[in-house]
Design a protein around this motif. Structure first.
Motif, PDB file in Angstrom:
ATOM      1  N   THR A 172      12.519   6.696   1.801  1.00 23.31           N
ATOM      2  CA  THR A 172      11.451   7.388   1.076  1.00 23.31           C
ATOM      3  C   THR A 172      12.008   8.272  -0.023  1.00 23.31           C
ATOM      4  O   THR A 172      11.529   8.255  -1.166  1.00 23.31           O
ATOM      5  N   TYR A 173      13.031   9.067   0.313  1.00 21.30           N
ATOM      6  CA  TYR A 173      13.601   9.967  -0.685  1.00 21.30           C
ATOM      7  C   TYR A 173      14.165   9.196  -1.872  1.00 21.30           C
ATOM      8  O   TYR A 173      13.954   9.576  -3.035  1.00 21.30           O
ATOM      9  N   ASN A 174      14.887   8.120  -1.607  1.00 18.12           N
ATOM     10  CA  ASN A 174      15.473   7.357  -2.702  1.00 18.12           C
ATOM     11  C   ASN A 174      14.413   6.683  -3.564  1.00 18.12           C
ATOM     12  O   ASN A 174      14.598   6.536  -4.779  1.00 18.12           O
ATOM     13  N   ALA A 175      13.301   6.291  -2.958  1.00 22.80           N
ATOM     14  CA  ALA A 175      12.192   5.729  -3.743  1.00 22.80           C
ATOM     15  C   ALA A 175      11.608   6.784  -4.681  1.00 22.80           C
ATOM     16  O   ALA A 175      11.320   6.511  -5.850  1.00 22.80           O
ATOM     17  N   ILE A 176      11.435   7.995  -4.160  1.00 22.45           N
ATOM     18  CA  ILE A 176      10.906   9.093  -4.976  1.00 22.45           C
ATOM     19  C   ILE A 176      11.882   9.451  -6.093  1.00 22.45           C
ATOM     20  O   ILE A 176      11.494   9.623  -7.256  1.00 22.45           O
ATOM     21  N   LYS A 177      13.163   9.558  -5.747  1.00 20.67           N
ATOM     22  CA  LYS A 177      14.178   9.913  -6.745  1.00 20.67           C
ATOM     23  C   LYS A 177      14.271   8.843  -7.832  1.00 20.67           C
ATOM     24  O   LYS A 177      14.465   9.149  -9.020  1.00 20.67           O
ATOM     25  N   HIS A 178      14.134   7.596  -7.441  1.00 22.34           N
ATOM     26  CA  HIS A 178      14.164   6.506  -8.420  1.00 22.34           C
ATOM     27  C   HIS A 178      13.058   6.683  -9.455  1.00 22.34           C
ATOM     28  O   HIS A 178      13.298   6.526 -10.658  1.00 22.34           O
ATOM     29  N   GLU A 179      11.847   7.024  -8.987  1.00 28.22           N
ATOM     30  CA  GLU A 179      10.736   7.207  -9.914  1.00 28.22           C
ATOM     31  C   GLU A 179      10.998   8.386 -10.860  1.00 28.22           C
ATOM     32  O   GLU A 179      10.713   8.308 -12.057  1.00 28.22           O
ATOM     33  N   TYR A 180      11.543   9.453 -10.319  1.00 28.57           N
ATOM     34  CA  TYR A 180      11.893  10.620 -11.148  1.00 28.57           C
ATOM     35  C   TYR A 180      12.945  10.242 -12.189  1.00 28.57           C
ATOM     36  O   TYR A 180      12.831  10.600 -13.379  1.00 28.57           O
ATOM     37  N   ASP A 181      13.968   9.516 -11.765  1.00 26.31           N
ATOM     38  CA  ASP A 181      15.035   9.108 -12.687  1.00 26.31           C
ATOM     39  C   ASP A 181      14.518   8.189 -13.787  1.00 26.31           C
ATOM     40  O   ASP A 181      15.098   8.142 -14.883  1.00 26.31           O
ATOM     41  N   GLN A 182      13.433   7.458 -13.503  1.00 25.44           N
ATOM     42  CA  GLN A 182      12.829   6.578 -14.510  1.00 25.44           C
ATOM     43  C   GLN A 182      11.912   7.334 -15.464  1.00 25.44           C
ATOM     44  O   GLN A 182      11.335   6.741 -16.373  1.00 25.44           O
ATOM     45  N   GLY A 183      11.754   8.644 -15.252  1.00 21.92           N
ATOM     46  CA  GLY A 183      10.938   9.468 -16.137  1.00 21.92           C
ATOM     47  C   GLY A 183       9.480   9.584 -15.735  1.00 21.92           C
ATOM     48  O   GLY A 183       8.657  10.094 -16.513  1.00 21.92           O
ATOM     49  N   ASP A 230      20.010   0.120  -6.786  1.00 19.17           N
ATOM     50  CA  ASP A 230      19.595  -0.389  -8.100  1.00 19.17           C
ATOM     51  C   ASP A 230      19.016  -1.792  -7.977  1.00 19.17           C
ATOM     52  O   ASP A 230      17.974  -2.107  -8.582  1.00 19.17           O
ATOM     53  N   ALA A 231      19.683  -2.641  -7.198  1.00 14.47           N
ATOM     54  CA  ALA A 231      19.197  -4.011  -7.023  1.00 14.47           C
ATOM     55  C   ALA A 231      17.861  -4.037  -6.296  1.00 14.47           C
ATOM     56  O   ALA A 231      16.950  -4.801  -6.648  1.00 14.47           O
ATOM     57  N   ILE A 232      17.729  -3.176  -5.294  1.00 18.58           N
ATOM     58  CA  ILE A 232      16.502  -3.147  -4.495  1.00 18.58           C
ATOM     59  C   ILE A 232      15.305  -2.696  -5.324  1.00 18.58           C
ATOM     60  O   ILE A 232      14.222  -3.306  -5.291  1.00 18.58           O
ATOM     61  N   PHE A 233      15.467  -1.628  -6.102  1.00 15.34           N
ATOM     62  CA  PHE A 233      14.327  -1.070  -6.828  1.00 15.34           C
ATOM     63  C   PHE A 233      13.917  -1.927  -8.027  1.00 15.34           C
ATOM     64  O   PHE A 233      12.782  -1.815  -8.508  1.00 15.34           O
ATOM     65  N   LYS A 234      14.795  -2.786  -8.502  1.00 22.00           N
ATOM     66  CA  LYS A 234      14.382  -3.736  -9.529  1.00 22.00           C
ATOM     67  C   LYS A 234      13.301  -4.662  -8.976  1.00 22.00           C
ATOM     68  O   LYS A 234      12.331  -5.003  -9.675  1.00 22.00           O
ATOM     69  N   ILE A 235      13.456  -5.065  -7.720  1.00 29.61           N
ATOM     70  CA  ILE A 235      12.454  -5.919  -7.076  1.00 29.61           C
ATOM     71  C   ILE A 235      11.137  -5.159  -6.920  1.00 29.61           C
ATOM     72  O   ILE A 235      10.056  -5.675  -7.238  1.00 29.61           O
ATOM     73  N   ALA A 236      11.234  -3.915  -6.434  1.00 29.60           N
ATOM     74  CA  ALA A 236      10.028  -3.109  -6.209  1.00 29.60           C
ATOM     75  C   ALA A 236       9.291  -2.839  -7.511  1.00 29.60           C
ATOM     76  O   ALA A 236       8.050  -2.921  -7.570  1.00 29.60           O
ATOM     77  N   ASP A 237      10.028  -2.507  -8.570  1.00 32.46           N
ATOM     78  CA  ASP A 237       9.397  -2.232  -9.866  1.00 32.46           C
ATOM     79  C   ASP A 237       8.693  -3.462 -10.419  1.00 32.46           C
ATOM     80  O   ASP A 237       7.610  -3.369 -11.027  1.00 32.46           O
ATOM     81  N   SER A 238       9.287  -4.619 -10.212  1.00 33.40           N
ATOM     82  CA  SER A 238       8.671  -5.861 -10.679  1.00 33.40           C
ATOM     83  C   SER A 238       7.358  -6.130  -9.967  1.00 33.40           C
ATOM     84  O   SER A 238       6.358  -6.521 -10.594  1.00 33.40           O
ATOM     85  N   PRO A 242      17.294  13.735   3.317  1.00 31.65           N
ATOM     86  CA  PRO A 242      17.301  12.304   3.657  1.00 31.65           C
ATOM     87  C   PRO A 242      18.395  11.993   4.670  1.00 31.65           C
ATOM     88  O   PRO A 242      19.458  11.457   4.338  1.00 31.65           O
ATOM     89  N   ASP A 243      18.127  12.328   5.938  1.00 30.69           N
ATOM     90  CA  ASP A 243      19.162  12.248   6.963  1.00 30.69           C
ATOM     91  C   ASP A 243      18.836  11.280   8.094  1.00 30.69           C
ATOM     92  O   ASP A 243      19.450  11.312   9.150  1.00 30.69           O
TER      93      ASP A 243
END
Length: 395
Positions: free
Chosen positions: A22-33, A379-387, A14-15
């Protein structure tokens, strides 16, 4: 949950701005299980740490621009930047994944891969489809042709603009939701097609990774950071070199100008003298260069979306001089969080002023860091996306 991502570029490392998002979106989903599958294009098969967080399926395809194919595209209704990503093999892999993995939601990353939206809808009509638009591509091409002086390039770019406008306006209807990076882009896409279902989901910053390192700052240093095979970056750097750099050097002869990013063109490589202009090419970690600079520049004249590199530099408490297009989409105030200038004279003047006024630089830098901490953490950004996704899954 089983999630499928389609990406036009292998999202590791992710450079660069798009890959970071994109990478952080994917990692977020992985971290959420969640179970993540990625279908992506790359010139060869590779193994990276991405395989530890997702099932990565690579379709080998060289997507570099080719003059002959660009010429042939003159006779096609589809814009070149979308047609070159079409592949029968991608469709085959999509079909296989959808039939075997019980996918709950599909994310298509960037307009380049939107061509597969209708195909997925035909295979699995009930699966929620989300398009992540990292830019309004029509806007980028419009700004590009408007800034051209070569009549042949200008004509070709204008034709591509017309194709993109027609294509992008229509294809967004294939999706249940379009995630746009900025309110400006949300407004543009809505004007292009009032039926589009869009929402603004901005980019974020890893505030624990991008931290201030003021002890490393090198007085009198300027940094340009960006992937140089991306058209807006290449155009912006050329504009800075042709119209601004010498003005700054007249006032501050001993400045150091660092140009950091992969795929620099020959004109840029020739600038390297190892003394006051340093062209690094690709670096594994850009943070040392961000920490080193006194002023971080973003001289973009074309583009859309949001510059994650600006957020990263702000998070590291750096003073930034940008054009208004470069700073577009970020909630910042001129001369409080950042300096914004659109003509060569004022851009140079701002750099010179900041170089000579350390106290002002430090004040702007502190404001920039505080802005990121309060508004742009991942964290703040992905709360919006998850909602937003939850709303689709409830329908």
């Amino acid at each position: 949950m089983n999630i499928l991502f389609l990406t036009h570029v292998y999202p590791y490392p992710p450079d660069s701005g798009g890959l970071i998002f994109t990478y952080n979106a994917i990692k977020h989903e992985y971290d959420q299980g969640h179970n993540v599958t990625i279908i992506t294009l790359h010139k060869t098969e590779i193994k990276t740490p991405l395989d530890q967080i997702a099932d990565v399926k690579i379709v080998c395809k060289n997507t570099r621009n080719r003059i002959f194919r660009m010429f042939l595209n003159m006779f096609s209704r589809m814009p070149y930047n979308s047609s070159k990503y079409k592949s029968k093999l991608v469709k085959t892999v999509i079909k296989e994944v959808l039939e075997t993995k019980n996918i709950d939601v599909v994310y298509i990353d960037h307009l380049h891969m939107a061509v597969y939206g209708k195909y997925i809808r035909e295979l699995m009509p009930s699966i929620p489809l989300i398009l992540r638009e990292q830019n309004v591509e029509t806007t980028i091409m419009q700004r590009f042709y408007q800034n051209q002086t070569n009549p042949v390039v200008k004509l070709y770019a204008y034709i591509q603009f017309l194709k993109l406008n027609a294509y992008e306006s229509k294809v967004v209807e294939d999706f249940d939701k379009c995630f746009m990076l900025t309110d400006n882009d949300s407004e543009r896409i809505k004007k292009m097609n009032h039926r589009v279902k869009n929402v603004t989901i901005p980019a974020g910053v890893d505030i624990e990774k991008y931290v201030p390192k003021q002890t490393l700052e090198e007085e009198g240093s300027i940094l340009f950071l960006g992937t140089l095979n991306w058209l807006p970056n290449a155009d912006g750097l050329k504009w800075f070199i042709d119209h601004i750099l010498d003005r700054v050097k007249e006032e501050i002869p001993d400045i150091k100008f660092y140009i950091v990013g992969k795929d620099p063109i020959e004109q840029v490589k020739r600038l390297h003298n190892g003394k006051n202009i340093i062209v690094t090419g690709y670096v594994d970690d850009e943070r040392d260069y961000i920490a080193k600079c006194s002023v971080f520049i973003v001289p973009l004249r074309i583009g859309g979306g949001m510059r994650i590199k600006i957020l990263n530099a702000m998070s590291m408490a750096k003073c930034i001089v940008s054009t208004s297009i470069g700073a577009e989409g970020i909630d910042i105030q001129n001369r409080k969080d950042i300096f914004i200038s659109d003509d060569p004279g004022s851009f140079a003047t701002d750099i010179i002023f900041l170089m000579k006024n350390k106290e002002t630089r430090e004040t702007i830098s502190r404001n920039a860091r505080e802005k990121v901490l309060t508004q742009y953490s991942w964290d703040a950004i992905f709360k919006i996306a998850d909602s937003e996704r939850s709303k689709l899954l409830e329908i």
